[in-house]
Design a protein around this motif. Structure first.
Motif, PDB file in Angstrom:
ATOM      1  N   ASP A  45      32.603  42.837 -10.698  1.00 39.80           N
ATOM      2  CA  ASP A  45      32.813  44.281 -10.816  1.00 39.80           C
ATOM      3  C   ASP A  45      31.867  44.812 -11.891  1.00 39.80           C
ATOM      4  O   ASP A  45      32.205  44.849 -13.069  1.00 39.80           O
ATOM      5  N   LEU A  46      30.665  45.210 -11.481  1.00 36.49           N
ATOM      6  CA  LEU A  46      29.610  45.599 -12.408  1.00 36.49           C
ATOM      7  C   LEU A  46      29.296  47.083 -12.293  1.00 36.49           C
ATOM      8  O   LEU A  46      29.339  47.655 -11.204  1.00 36.49           O
ATOM      9  N   THR A  47      28.945  47.687 -13.423  1.00 33.50           N
ATOM     10  CA  THR A  47      28.409  49.043 -13.397  1.00 33.50           C
ATOM     11  C   THR A  47      26.961  48.973 -12.911  1.00 33.50           C
ATOM     12  O   THR A  47      26.354  47.890 -12.890  1.00 33.50           O
ATOM     13  N   THR A  70      25.313  44.408  -5.032  1.00 34.66           N
ATOM     14  CA  THR A  70      26.394  43.573  -5.543  1.00 34.66           C
ATOM     15  C   THR A  70      25.845  42.223  -6.003  1.00 34.66           C
ATOM     16  O   THR A  70      24.829  41.741  -5.496  1.00 34.66           O
ATOM     17  N   ILE A  71      26.539  41.639  -6.962  1.00 35.86           N
ATOM     18  CA  ILE A  71      26.243  40.284  -7.420  1.00 35.86           C
ATOM     19  C   ILE A  71      27.541  39.499  -7.399  1.00 35.86           C
ATOM     20  O   ILE A  71      28.583  39.988  -7.845  1.00 35.86           O
ATOM     21  N   SER A  72      27.466  38.280  -6.871  1.00 37.63           N
ATOM     22  CA  SER A  72      28.640  37.407  -6.813  1.00 37.63           C
ATOM     23  C   SER A  72      28.414  36.179  -7.689  1.00 37.63           C
ATOM     24  O   SER A  72      27.289  35.716  -7.858  1.00 37.63           O
ATOM     25  N   LYS A  73      29.497  35.682  -8.241  1.00 33.41           N
ATOM     26  CA  LYS A  73      29.480  34.412  -8.973  1.00 33.41           C
ATOM     27  C   LYS A  73      30.413  33.459  -8.243  1.00 33.41           C
ATOM     28  O   LYS A  73      31.586  33.775  -8.054  1.00 33.41           O
ATOM     29  N   THR A  74      29.872  32.323  -7.825  1.00 32.97           N
ATOM     30  CA  THR A  74      30.606  31.359  -6.994  1.00 32.97           C
ATOM     31  C   THR A  74      31.324  32.073  -5.853  1.00 32.97           C
ATOM     32  O   THR A  74      32.508  31.864  -5.603  1.00 32.97           O
ATOM     33  N   GLN A  75      30.572  32.964  -5.192  1.00 33.89           N
ATOM     34  CA  GLN A  75      31.002  33.696  -3.993  1.00 33.89           C
ATOM     35  C   GLN A  75      32.094  34.735  -4.259  1.00 33.89           C
ATOM     36  O   GLN A  75      32.632  35.321  -3.317  1.00 33.89           O
ATOM     37  N   GLN A  76      32.377  35.016  -5.541  1.00 35.48           N
ATOM     38  CA  GLN A  76      33.343  36.055  -5.881  1.00 35.48           C
ATOM     39  C   GLN A  76      32.602  37.270  -6.434  1.00 35.48           C
ATOM     40  O   GLN A  76      31.889  37.155  -7.427  1.00 35.48           O
TER      41      GLN A  76
END
Length: 225
Positions: A151-153, A142-148
């Motif tokens: 939803d990535l393939t 998983t990858i988060s942006k600003t802790q959010q």
């Protein structure tokens, strides 16, 4: 690994079934789009191969529905030779790859195995990476942006992870193809552009004026340093 084959031509579907069973896949067959969606919900395949021109619900719509429901499913479109719009639309709807008819069994097996490696997240050396607003957790893929969480393939995950690991480095399309799709990829480099565009819609505040993933004219793309 389970693989769903959506193909209304019985001889092609049977050929694919034999080919994948020889490579130790569990094969789920569907001859129309509605059946493909129902069997995907029931069986939850790891990979779906979707022909576009099928009865009831076309393959592009099936792709869109499956991608919205299963972000980690590998999706490959079967397209007719010369149908560039079908390829682009499939990628825009969330497909990871496409294969052009007619195909040979070696090519399709290599392409699916390359996709499986991406699905398994074979590069898990870095447990966590942080750069700017982005945080990568390789363990959970998983990858988060600003802790959010984003939803990535699987393809988008690998592409963005590569940029985050190498901020400021400009990558050519061929380099990104080798890193993300693998050196045995046979397709068109346009697949990189479509995935970059799709990725920007998920991470940029204004995708038409990207703040993070820059286009390097005459070169390719880079994550702004």
């Amino acid at each position: 690994m389970k693989i769903l084959i959506l193909e209304d031509e019985e001889n092609i579907r049977g050929f694919l079934k034999i080919n994948f069973e020889r490579n130790n896949f569990i094969v789920i067959e569907a001859s129309n789009g509605r059946e493909a969606i129902e069997k995907s919900i029931k069986e939850e395949p790891d990979v779906a191969i979707l022909d576009i021109m099928v009865p009831e619900i076309d393959g592009l719509t099936v792709c869109k529905i499956l991608r919205e429901k299963y972000s980690n499913m590998g999706i490959v479109m079967l397209t007719a030779k010369g149908q560039d719009l079908d390829k682009i639309m499939g990628l825009e709807y969330g497909a990871d790859d496409y294969i052009v008819k007619p195909f040979n069994p070696l090519e399709i097996t290599l392409r699916i195995k390359a996709l499986m490696r991406r699905l398994k997240g074979h590069d898990n050396v870095d447990e966590s990476i942080t750069y700017g607003p982005f945080s990568v957790d390789s363990y959970s893929q998983t990858i988060s942006k600003t802790q959010q969480p984003l939803d990535l393939t699987p393809t988008e995950f690998l592409m963005l992870k590569n940029f985050i690991k190498n901020p400021g480095k400009a990558f050519t399309r061929d380099e990104l193809l080798n890193i993300v799709w693998g050196v045995d990829f046979f397709g068109d480099a346009k697949i990189v552009d479509v995935n970059i565009r799709r990725l920007r819609t998920k991470i940029e505040n204004n995708p038409s004026e990207p703040e993070y993933i820059e286009t390097v004219w005459g070169k390719g793309y880079r994550l702004r340093k």
